[in-house]
Each structure stands twice: as C-alpha cells, then as structure tokens.
Design a protein around this motif. Structure first.
Motif, PDB file in Angstrom:
ATOM      1  N   LEU A  40     119.280 -31.529 -52.930  1.00 42.63           N
ATOM      2  CA  LEU A  40     120.546 -31.936 -52.663  1.00 42.63           C
ATOM      3  C   LEU A  40     121.315 -32.134 -53.739  1.00 42.63           C
ATOM      4  O   LEU A  40     121.035 -32.966 -54.685  1.00 42.63           O
ATOM      5  CB  LEU A  40     120.711 -32.916 -51.799  1.00 42.63           C
ATOM      6  N   VAL A  41     122.490 -31.118 -54.168  1.00 37.59           N
ATOM      7  CA  VAL A  41     123.375 -31.554 -55.189  1.00 37.59           C
ATOM      8  C   VAL A  41     124.733 -31.913 -54.797  1.00 37.59           C
ATOM      9  O   VAL A  41     125.489 -31.282 -54.030  1.00 37.59           O
ATOM     10  CB  VAL A  41     123.452 -29.997 -55.856  1.00 37.59           C
ATOM     11  N   ASN A  42     125.251 -32.889 -55.308  1.00 36.79           N
ATOM     12  CA  ASN A  42     126.370 -33.627 -55.105  1.00 36.79           C
ATOM     13  C   ASN A  42     126.989 -34.035 -56.496  1.00 36.79           C
ATOM     14  O   ASN A  42     126.347 -34.940 -56.777  1.00 36.79           O
ATOM     15  CB  ASN A  42     126.381 -34.608 -53.989  1.00 36.79           C
ATOM     16  N   HIS A  43     128.264 -33.710 -56.890  1.00 38.51           N
ATOM     17  CA  HIS A  43     128.788 -34.143 -57.992  1.00 38.51           C
ATOM     18  C   HIS A  43     128.946 -35.756 -58.161  1.00 38.51           C
ATOM     19  O   HIS A  43     129.041 -36.083 -59.376  1.00 38.51           O
ATOM     20  CB  HIS A  43     130.156 -33.402 -58.562  1.00 38.51           C
ATOM     21  N   GLY A  44     129.057 -36.485 -57.108  1.00 41.75           N
ATOM     22  CA  GLY A  44     129.194 -37.544 -57.170  1.00 41.75           C
ATOM     23  C   GLY A  44     128.131 -38.468 -56.967  1.00 41.75           C
ATOM     24  O   GLY A  44     128.208 -39.790 -57.396  1.00 41.75           O
ATOM     25  N   GLY A  45     126.885 -37.788 -57.141  1.00 38.97           N
ATOM     26  CA  GLY A  45     125.460 -38.477 -56.893  1.00 38.97           C
ATOM     27  C   GLY A  45     125.207 -39.473 -55.658  1.00 38.97           C
ATOM     28  O   GLY A  45     125.837 -39.054 -54.685  1.00 38.97           O
ATOM     29  N   GLY A  46     124.455 -40.081 -55.728  1.00 38.34           N
ATOM     30  CA  GLY A  46     124.149 -41.309 -54.443  1.00 38.34           C
ATOM     31  C   GLY A  46     122.902 -40.200 -53.748  1.00 38.34           C
ATOM     32  O   GLY A  46     122.357 -39.470 -54.037  1.00 38.34           O
ATOM     33  N   SER A  47     123.025 -40.534 -52.389  1.00 37.10           N
ATOM     34  CA  SER A  47     122.173 -40.020 -51.443  1.00 37.10           C
ATOM     35  C   SER A  47     122.792 -39.306 -50.121  1.00 37.10           C
ATOM     36  O   SER A  47     123.878 -39.512 -49.964  1.00 37.10           O
ATOM     37  CB  SER A  47     121.175 -41.140 -50.578  1.00 37.10           C
ATOM     38  N   VAL A  48     122.267 -38.323 -49.738  1.00 36.62           N
ATOM     39  CA  VAL A  48     122.765 -37.566 -48.556  1.00 36.62           C
ATOM     40  C   VAL A  48     121.489 -37.446 -47.602  1.00 36.62           C
ATOM     41  O   VAL A  48     120.418 -37.311 -48.056  1.00 36.62           O
ATOM     42  CB  VAL A  48     123.197 -36.120 -48.988  1.00 36.62           C
ATOM     43  N   LEU A  49     121.821 -37.845 -46.440  1.00 40.03           N
ATOM     44  CA  LEU A  49     120.946 -37.872 -45.411  1.00 40.03           C
ATOM     45  C   LEU A  49     119.904 -38.658 -45.837  1.00 40.03           C
ATOM     46  O   LEU A  49     118.388 -38.361 -45.443  1.00 40.03           O
ATOM     47  CB  LEU A  49     120.607 -36.632 -44.802  1.00 40.03           C
ATOM     48  N   SER A  50     120.048 -39.807 -46.485  1.00 36.57           N
ATOM     49  CA  SER A  50     118.965 -40.752 -46.958  1.00 36.57           C
ATOM     50  C   SER A  50     118.021 -39.993 -48.159  1.00 36.57           C
ATOM     51  O   SER A  50     116.941 -40.786 -48.230  1.00 36.57           O
ATOM     52  CB  SER A  50     118.134 -41.294 -45.713  1.00 36.57           C
ATOM     53  N   GLN A  51     118.603 -38.974 -48.482  1.00 36.05           N
ATOM     54  CA  GLN A  51     117.717 -38.264 -49.435  1.00 36.05           C
ATOM     55  C   GLN A  51     118.306 -38.470 -50.799  1.00 36.05           C
ATOM     56  O   GLN A  51     119.682 -38.342 -50.878  1.00 36.05           O
ATOM     57  CB  GLN A  51     117.262 -36.774 -49.151  1.00 36.05           C
ATOM     58  N   PRO A  52     117.797 -38.659 -52.084  1.00 35.94           N
ATOM     59  CA  PRO A  52     118.319 -38.660 -53.507  1.00 35.94           C
ATOM     60  C   PRO A  52     119.117 -37.383 -53.605  1.00 35.94           C
ATOM     61  O   PRO A  52     118.559 -36.273 -53.217  1.00 35.94           O
ATOM     62  CB  PRO A  52     117.392 -38.987 -54.377  1.00 35.94           C
ATOM     63  N   THR A  53     120.265 -37.225 -54.554  1.00 32.16           N
ATOM     64  CA  THR A  53     120.893 -35.907 -54.846  1.00 32.16           C
ATOM     65  C   THR A  53     121.083 -35.895 -56.437  1.00 32.16           C
ATOM     66  O   THR A  53     120.452 -37.063 -56.810  1.00 32.16           O
ATOM     67  CB  THR A  53     122.556 -35.912 -54.510  1.00 32.16           C
ATOM     68  N   VAL A  54     121.205 -34.718 -56.800  1.00 33.13           N
ATOM     69  CA  VAL A  54     121.555 -34.521 -58.252  1.00 33.13           C
ATOM     70  C   VAL A  54     122.815 -34.270 -58.341  1.00 33.13           C
ATOM     71  O   VAL A  54     123.772 -33.700 -57.729  1.00 33.13           O
ATOM     72  CB  VAL A  54     120.495 -33.780 -59.342  1.00 33.13           C
ATOM     73  N   ARG A  55     123.481 -34.547 -59.666  1.00 32.30           N
ATOM     74  CA  ARG A  55     124.815 -34.228 -59.801  1.00 32.30           C
ATOM     75  C   ARG A  55     125.075 -32.529 -60.120  1.00 32.30           C
ATOM     76  O   ARG A  55     126.162 -32.103 -60.196  1.00 32.30           O
ATOM     77  CB  ARG A  55     125.454 -35.120 -61.068  1.00 32.30           C
ATOM     78  N   SER A  56     123.957 -32.089 -60.877  1.00 33.04           N
ATOM     79  CA  SER A  56     124.163 -30.495 -61.114  1.00 33.04           C
ATOM     80  C   SER A  56     122.909 -30.159 -61.122  1.00 33.04           C
ATOM     81  O   SER A  56     121.839 -30.870 -61.325  1.00 33.04           O
ATOM     82  CB  SER A  56     124.861 -30.730 -62.401  1.00 33.04           C
ATOM     83  N   LEU A  57     122.578 -28.805 -61.099  1.00 31.77           N
ATOM     84  CA  LEU A  57     121.493 -27.939 -61.214  1.00 31.77           C
ATOM     85  C   LEU A  57     120.588 -28.356 -62.499  1.00 31.77           C
ATOM     86  O   LEU A  57     119.738 -28.477 -62.296  1.00 31.77           O
ATOM     87  CB  LEU A  57     121.951 -26.373 -61.097  1.00 31.77           C
ATOM     88  N   SER A  58     121.401 -28.672 -63.525  1.00 31.87           N
ATOM     89  CA  SER A  58     120.626 -28.641 -64.637  1.00 31.87           C
ATOM     90  C   SER A  58     119.980 -29.906 -64.729  1.00 31.87           C
ATOM     91  O   SER A  58     119.099 -29.953 -65.524  1.00 31.87           O
ATOM     92  CB  SER A  58     121.750 -28.525 -65.993  1.00 31.87           C
ATOM     93  N   GLU A  59     120.008 -30.693 -63.953  1.00 36.10           N
ATOM     94  CA  GLU A  59     119.417 -32.118 -63.986  1.00 36.10           C
ATOM     95  C   GLU A  59     118.095 -31.683 -63.263  1.00 36.10           C
ATOM     96  O   GLU A  59     117.108 -32.375 -63.225  1.00 36.10           O
ATOM     97  CB  GLU A  59     119.828 -33.132 -63.253  1.00 36.10           C
ATOM     98  N   LEU A  60     117.741 -30.681 -62.446  1.00 40.92           N
ATOM     99  CA  LEU A  60     116.480 -30.361 -61.960  1.00 40.92           C
ATOM    100  C   LEU A  60     115.237 -29.909 -62.876  1.00 40.92           C
ATOM    101  O   LEU A  60     115.945 -29.550 -63.797  1.00 40.92           O
ATOM    102  CB  LEU A  60     116.710 -29.298 -60.722  1.00 40.92           C
ATOM    103  N   PRO A  61     114.054 -30.235 -62.461  1.00 43.00           N
ATOM    104  CA  PRO A  61     112.986 -30.061 -63.481  1.00 43.00           C
ATOM    105  C   PRO A  61     112.960 -28.458 -63.551  1.00 43.00           C
ATOM    106  O   PRO A  61     112.102 -28.018 -64.677  1.00 43.00           O
ATOM    107  CB  PRO A  61     111.936 -30.781 -62.882  1.00 43.00           C
ATOM    108  N   SER A  62     113.104 -27.603 -62.454  1.00 39.97           N
ATOM    109  CA  SER A  62     112.997 -26.329 -62.653  1.00 39.97           C
ATOM    110  C   SER A  62     114.213 -25.637 -61.990  1.00 39.97           C
ATOM    111  O   SER A  62     114.749 -26.266 -60.940  1.00 39.97           O
ATOM    112  CB  SER A  62     111.401 -25.859 -62.205  1.00 39.97           C
ATOM    113  N   ALA A  63     114.146 -24.296 -61.980  1.00 42.83           N
ATOM    114  CA  ALA A  63     115.240 -23.545 -61.443  1.00 42.83           C
ATOM    115  C   ALA A  63     114.856 -23.403 -59.799  1.00 42.83           C
ATOM    116  O   ALA A  63     113.781 -22.734 -59.491  1.00 42.83           O
ATOM    117  CB  ALA A  63     115.663 -22.196 -61.867  1.00 42.83           C
TER     118      ALA A  63
END
Length: 689
Positions: A40-63
C-alpha cells in the motif's frame, strides 16, 4: 498472468477513507494477501486498514508486478516514471485524464496498462480484487467498456445465482483492449459463459468471440450500437440501408454470439447458458395455474420458441394431461414431488429442448413453514434432472427469494420473479442453437488488421487472415462503365457510349433502350436515366441539354418477364470491415428496407440463407405459380461481390441496384462503386476528396 494472477501488487493512493477509491482498492488487494505480496502506497505514510504503507514505490524491496493508479491525474506521470524505473510491468489505470505521453512511456518500456478511466479487475480464481464494489464468485466472465454497466451486470449475476468468475473494466482501452481481455478468458477454467458490454468495436473482437465459442463458452453481447456503418453519409442505398445494430448482429452471427438489449437480459441469458445452450427451440410449459401456463405459452411463442403438442406419456400424476402447457390442476398441493415428476417426464421424454415451470412453486415453504424442507428437496431434484439430462429448466416463482428459490439457483436452475423474463431468457438461449456456423475463423478486412494476444507484458502479436484473395488491381475510376468493367463476373445488358445524337441514332443495339448519365450515383433522382426509350437520338439531346457534357451510355432494356428486382451492396464498416447486404431493390429499396446483412466474405450457401431471411423471399421461390428465379446464380454473384470488396482495399462500396433475377439468370441493370477515401458529387460525377 499480469492482470489475472500477479505475484505482487501495489495500490498507489491507498486510503483509510471509505469514500475514496484508494480505500476500496486497498481493501480488495488485501483480501488476496494470502496468495501474493500486497503493498500500500500513500505519500503521507502511516497505515491504511491497519496495514503499514510506504510513501513511494522506490521504498519497496522489489518491484511489484502490477501497480494500481488511484491518484489524481496530475500525479500519475511521476508515479509511472518511478514505477518504470524500478521495473514495474503492469498498470491498472483507475484515474481518468492520463496524458497520452504517459501511455507512450509505458508502451516504450514494454509494460502494459489496463484502462485508464476504468473500474478495475477482479478474478475469483486467483483472489485478485482490484476494483470498486463487491463480487460474488461464479461462472460469468464480464468484460465491460463501462465500469458502471459492468458492475450492474455483476450485481445482476450475483442476484441470479451465477456470480462472476472474472471482471475486467477496460475503460479507455489505450493499451489493453477488450479483445485481449476476452481472449484471456478462453483458457480461464472458472469461466463458462461470457458477458460483454461495448460502446465501440476495435480489431479482433469477432476473432475473440469466435475463440470463446469454439472453447464452449457462449458469449452474450450488450451494446449501444456504435458500429459506424450508418453514421456517415453515403451516396449508395447500401449506406442508407445498414444500421449500426445490423452490422453488430452480423458480427455476432459470424462469431456465434448473441446480442441482448439490457444488462438484465444479459444476466438472465447467462444464467440459462451457464450449463450450456439448449439443443433447440421446443419448450415444455408446466404450471399449477391454467392462466399462468397459457400466459407462459403465449410469451414463449412471441419469443420465437415453439410449444409442441406432446404424445401420450407415462409417469404424469393422475388427473394431469399431457397437453402442453401442462396444468398440474392441484396435483402440486396434493404432493410437492409431483412438480419434479412432471419436469422429469419432460426432460427425459425427448420432445422438448427446454422447460419452464411457472407459478406457485417456491412459495410453499414461505406460506407454510412445515413444507419448506420438502419443497427444498423437490427443488434439488429439479436441479439434478437439469444437470443429468442437459435440458435447461427455468423457473418463474411468485416468491423472489425463498429457501426453495435459493436452492434452485444454487443448483444451477435460473429463477425469475416475472414470467416474461424467464421466457425471454429461454428465447435468447434458443438463438444459440440456430446460430450460423458457416464461417471458419474470423472475417477479413479491418477485423483482422490486428489480432490481439493474451494480456501479457510486451504487447499483442499479429494474426493471419482467413482467406487469400488478390489485392492488386488498377486504380478504380468512378462511373457506371468502369463499374461494369471491374465487375466482369456480373452479367450486364449490352451497351455502348454515345457522344452525339447521330451516334445514338446509329446504334446497333436492340430496343427498347435505357439512356444513362454514366457519372451519376442516383440516376433516377437527378433525371439521369430514361427507360423504354424508342428514339435514342431525341432522348440523348434532351438529357444532354439538361445535364451538360459527360459520358452517356445507351443500353438495351431488360424486357424479360418473371424477374425479381434486388439490391446487392458491399460496404466497408469502420469497426468490422467489409459487410455484404442483399435486399428488395429498385428505386423503393430504402422505403421497404427489406434487407439481410453479413460480414464479408460469404459463401454462396450463406448468400442463399441471407435471401431466405428476406420478407420478400417467397418471390424467389415461384410466388403464385411464377417460374422460379435462378437463385443459385444470384447467390454466386452475392458471394463474388463480397469477395471483391475484401480483395480491394481501395474500394469503399460496391452496389448493384437493381439486380434483376429471372429463370434464365441474373442481370445487373445499374452499378455504383465508391473508392476508399473518395466522396462522389452526385450531380457532377467529379470526385471532391
């Protein structure tokens, strides 16, 4: 598998706000987290539906393999560039208004996009839910150009008990097309019937529908009639005689599909077809009310079904006759099992292809709770009989949702709350048994200019045409004489050019004559034709004085008796390619509008079937003792005209009108050919484009 079973997905724009798309998409994506990685990607960070998010795709370990774009259009270019940089291969474009340059970058990178401006995708077999709304798993594959209409179809399918196997909202189709989405359903095991909603038709649709039918998956099409056959002005009668839905229906016949008019009709028909089309149009009607049975029988006949008389049969309850419709006359109240007994007699008797059960059944358990168990057992027995025999059973129940109704639907027997919907669905289903199976493969023309492949990264492959006809010929020059020359396989009256009254007077042709202005498309409307001419010189002087210089043709009149006038026209439809039309001809062709249309090319056998569909068909079989016209020769000409337009991409239209067919053969009395890209000036004959 990129749009049906990705190994990982990312929802860009995930949100905790239930009013936002990002919330629905995140919730749906997480429902499949046991099968694939969900980010789940949200530019503001935090959680969505009690799940952690990242601010951008580049933060993910793999594409992620598939990215859902649920952010405003202004933010899409940056998200796409970032996604392509990390190696994303697939996008679902929920957002509308995505710039063409963004689509170009996706294509250049070898990635694919579904949408944009789409509602998303759902696959029950792979727990993929990247769409707005709820879906009940089932057997109906839905491909829709409109997300909202597709969602309505899915809801109706859920209500009917068949549910959805896969849902693809193709939206603007800037990359992934409806044809590709349909081809992807050919090997989708969970899908047994396919429903389509399209507002426009791109290349490959007929091919895709044909492949689905060949795979044993009936196709039901809903459209608003967007073929362009009748939306552009044309000088020929052919253009005026074709409507958008005429051409769509021709495409359906070629592909073995059936068109319906409403989302409800699509869902109703899909419910009947989910276990396979009926073998024919004979229907047995069973009711516990004489009035309801009679209404059902009348509606069945109006829907194109037959209600045959039944032979004396064994196994009916005492007091119940074998007259069709069968009235239980109280036998149902005496013993609920009598409902299934009568249905069994019909489905095993071999005298009907479908069965309608209409009336009170489904209400017993609601009105008398002690009967619910027995009624459900009878419902289950009816379902088993339909499965065992392959004879579809449709139930009209006065209760829309009872335990027995739910049991019927769960067992694959469609139930409707109105008898008209029940019978209409059976009538539509019977059309599958009567579909034309003349064609092998897809039609030629624009339909085969691109044959999309399955939805995978890297783009669609090409395809092969089903016929091989010569396409090289000298450029066509407009005019009646040129048309006669090009259509060398057609018999025309003897004729020659006249340039003066003296030449007309010295003719060696046999009168009476017809005098024609070679360049005019609609000669009779502009005074460019005279018939029954006995003084060709005088006729020439009068016509030339009115119309001015040009090429004039003197022609022998066809004086044969017992001829029938027809029109044969071929036109290039922008959506489906070449089409062929035959109908009642002459100057009143547009008045009577008695026509039959197919995609080109057609065989002589198909041409004969087209002729048989005309209201005026009896005139071709010796009406009131007249000698029979040479229909064999006529069918051959129709087929050759269709092949000619397919083989000549430089031609937009070919029309013979009228064509006079008699016992001794076919004679075309006028011909018009319009080159591709040209518009003829109907009064001067000179091209203006």
């Amino acid at each position: 598998m990129i749009f049906s079973d990705p190994a990982s997905v990312a929802v860009v724009g995930a949100s905790d706000d239930p009013a936002k798309w990002g919330h629905w998409l995140a919730r749906g994506a997480l429902a499949g987290s046991s099968r694939r990685a969900v980010h789940l990607v949200n530019h503001g960070g935090g959680s969505v539906l009690s799940q952690p998010t990242v601010r951008s795709l580049s933060e993910l370990p793999s594409a992620p393999e598939l990215v859902v774009l649920a952010v405003p259009a202004a933010h899409v270019p940056a998200v796409v560039d970032e996604a392509l940089a990390v190696g994303v291969r697939g996008f679902v474009g929920i957002t509308s208004g995505i710039d063409d340059r963004v689509i170009g970058r996706i294509r250049s990178a070898g990635a694919r996009m579904l949408g944009p401006n789409c509602l998303g995708v759902f696959d029950a077999a792979t727990s993929l839910h990247l769409a707005w709304g709820q879906f009940q798993p089932g057997s109906l594959g839905v491909v829709s150009q409109s997300g909202q209409v597709g969602l309505e179809i899915a809801g109706l399918a859920a209500a009917s008990g068949i549910g959805v196997s896969r849902f693809v909202s193709v939206g603007s189709q800037v990359d992934v097309t409806a044809a590709e989405a349909l081809l992807d359903l050919v090997s989708h095991d969970m899908t047994t019937v396919v429903g389509i909603y399209l507002e426009s038709f791109g290349p490959g649709i007929v091919t895709a529908m044909s492949e689905l039918r060949a795979a044993g998956k009936p196709v039901v099409l809903l459209t608003v009639g967007s073929s362009t056959a009748a939306q552009e002005a044309a000088l020929s009668h052919t253009g005026a005689l074709t409507s958008p839905l005429d051409v769509v229906d021709a495409a359906c016949r070629r592909a073995g599909a059936v068109r319906v008019a409403t989302p409800a009709a699509l869902a109703d028909l899909a419910a009947v077809l989910s276990s396979g089309p009926p073998r024919g149009a004979r229907v047995g009607v069973v009711s516990d009310s004489g009035g309801q049975g009679a209404i059902a029988a009348d509606l069945a006949v109006a829907a194109g079904l037959t209600v045959p008389a039944l032979s004396a049969v064994d196994g009916l309850p005492v007091g119940v006759s074998s007259r069709n419709p069968i009235d239980l006359a109280g036998a149902g109240e005496q013993d609920l099992v009598n409902y299934s007994r009568v249905v069994e007699v019909l489905v095993r008797g071999g005298e009907v292809d479908t069965v309608v059960l209409s009336g009170y059944f489904g209400s017993y358990g609601e009105d008398t709770p002690s009967l619910e168990v027995s009624e459900v057992a009878v419902a289950s027995r009816i379902c088993a009989l339909a499965r065992e025999t392959g004879v579809p059973v449709v139930v009209h129940s006065m209760r829309p949702d009872s335990a027995a109704v739910r049991a019927l639907r769960a067992g694959g027997v469609p139930v409707q709350h109105t008898i008209e919907r029940a019978v209409a669905a059976l009538g539509d289903a019977a059309r599958f048994g009567a579909l034309d199976q003349r064609s092998v493969g897809a039609p030629t023309g624009q339909e085969l200019s691109v044959l999309p492949g399955r939805i995978e990264a890297g783009g669609p492959p090409g395809g092969d045409a089903c016929v091989s006809l010569p396409t090289t010929a000298a450029p066509y020059r407009p005019g009646y004489l040129a048309a006669r020359e090009l259509l060398g396989f057609v018999r025309f009256p003897r004729a020659h050019v006249v340039t003066s009254a003296a030449e007309a007077k010295a003719t060696t042709l046999t009168g009476p004559y017809a005098l024609k202005a070679d360049w005019l498309a609609h000669k009779s409307e502009h005074g460019g034709v005279k018939i029954n001419v006995t003084d060709p010189a005088a006729a020439f002087e009068e016509m030339r004085a009115r119309l001015g210089p040009g090429t004039y043709v003197l022609e022998e009149m066809d004086t044969r008796e017992n001829t029938v006038e027809l029109i044969i026209g071929a036109k290039r439809d922008h959506s489906f390619g070449p089409v062929i039309l035959v109908g009642a001809g002459g100057i009143h062709a547009e008045l009577f509008r008695d026509t039959a249309i197919e995609l080109a090319p057609v065989t002589p056998a198909t041409a004969r079937e087209m002729l048989a569909r005309l209201v005026s068909a009896p005139l071709l079989s010796g009406w009131r003792g007249a000698p029979e016209p040479d229909v064999t020769a006529l069918a051959q000409v129709i087929a050759q005209i269709s092949e000619t337009l397919v083989a000549r991409p430089d031609l937009a239209e070919i029309e013979l009108n009228p064509v006079r067919v008699g016992p001794d053969g076919v004679l075309a009395v006028d011909a018009l050919i319009i080159p591709s890209g040209d518009t003829l000036n109907d009064t001067s004959g000179r091209r203006v484009a």
